[in-house]
Design a protein around this motif. Structure first.
Motif: not given
Length: 208
Positions: A50-60
């Motif tokens: 499994v892999a996770v593209l974790a996207l924060d509120d600043a589009d990072r």
């Protein structure tokens, strides 16, 4: 014409396992070709990942830099890990990896895409999740060892990652597929239209 991968299994006349490693093994199958000839195919047997593209509120995106010995490089990657337990729920595994590698938790989880990394020589299947609503995880940080002891963490804007991928500067499979899938999803039906986190995964069936 429908463009869709379909299950199929050709006849196997013989099989063996010449190598068994810590997490993976090598299998040799004698496969009957459409013309009737039998050819030998060697491939790595893999539990899945499994892999996770974790996207924060600043589009990072949460990324990490880790040494990968087979390619002799330090690669920028997204958090990822093996499905260590047969039948393990991939969402639970992804949540664990995000915690262990980045000490982050997320409120919103979706399936971004499912891929076979190298289907010509390995049966590894990877489910890449999109995680949003990020916050710092509670409790102590996970103890790291080996390659992970030298790991660097960062949050990088999506646009910078896209540029790096297209410039040939970023090579990790899950990062490349995840970032470009994110951009494609945004330009399509939107991120909220992605499959739910518990969507079926025929390549690695699991219990909800």
């Amino acid at each position: 014409m429908t463009i869709k991968d379909t299950p199929e299994e050709w006849e196997v006349r013989g099989t063996g396992t010449p190598f068994v490693g810590n997490k993976t093994s090598v299998r040799t199958d004698d496969v009957v070709m459409p013309g009737g000839t039998v050819v030998r195919r060697d491939y790595q047997v893999h539990p899945g990942s499994v892999a996770v593209l974790a996207l924060d509120d600043a589009d990072r995106v949460v990324v990490l830099r880790q040494y990968r010995h087979p390619v002799r490089q330090k690669l920028w990657e997204i958090p990822a890990g093996l499905l260590d337990v047969p039948g393990e729920n991939p969402l639970h595994a992804a949540q664990r990896e995000l915690y262990e590698e980045a000490h982050v938790k997320a409120e919103d989880w979706r399936v971004l895409t499912d891929v076979y990394t190298t289907p010509g020589g390995c049966d590894e299947a990877v489910r890449i999740f999109l995680a949003r609503g990020l916050s710092e995880a509670e409790g102590d940080r996970f103890d790291v060892e080996d390659e992970e002891a030298d790991m660097e963490l960062a949050r990088v804007p999506v646009a910078d990652l896209v540029r790096g991928v297209l410039a040939g500067e970023l090579h990790n499979n899950c990062l490349v597929v995840g970032v470009l899938s994110l951009v494609a999803a945004r330009e399509g039906d939107g991120l909220d239209a992605l499959r739910p986190a518990e969507a079926p995964w025929p390549a690695r069936p699991f219990e909800a």
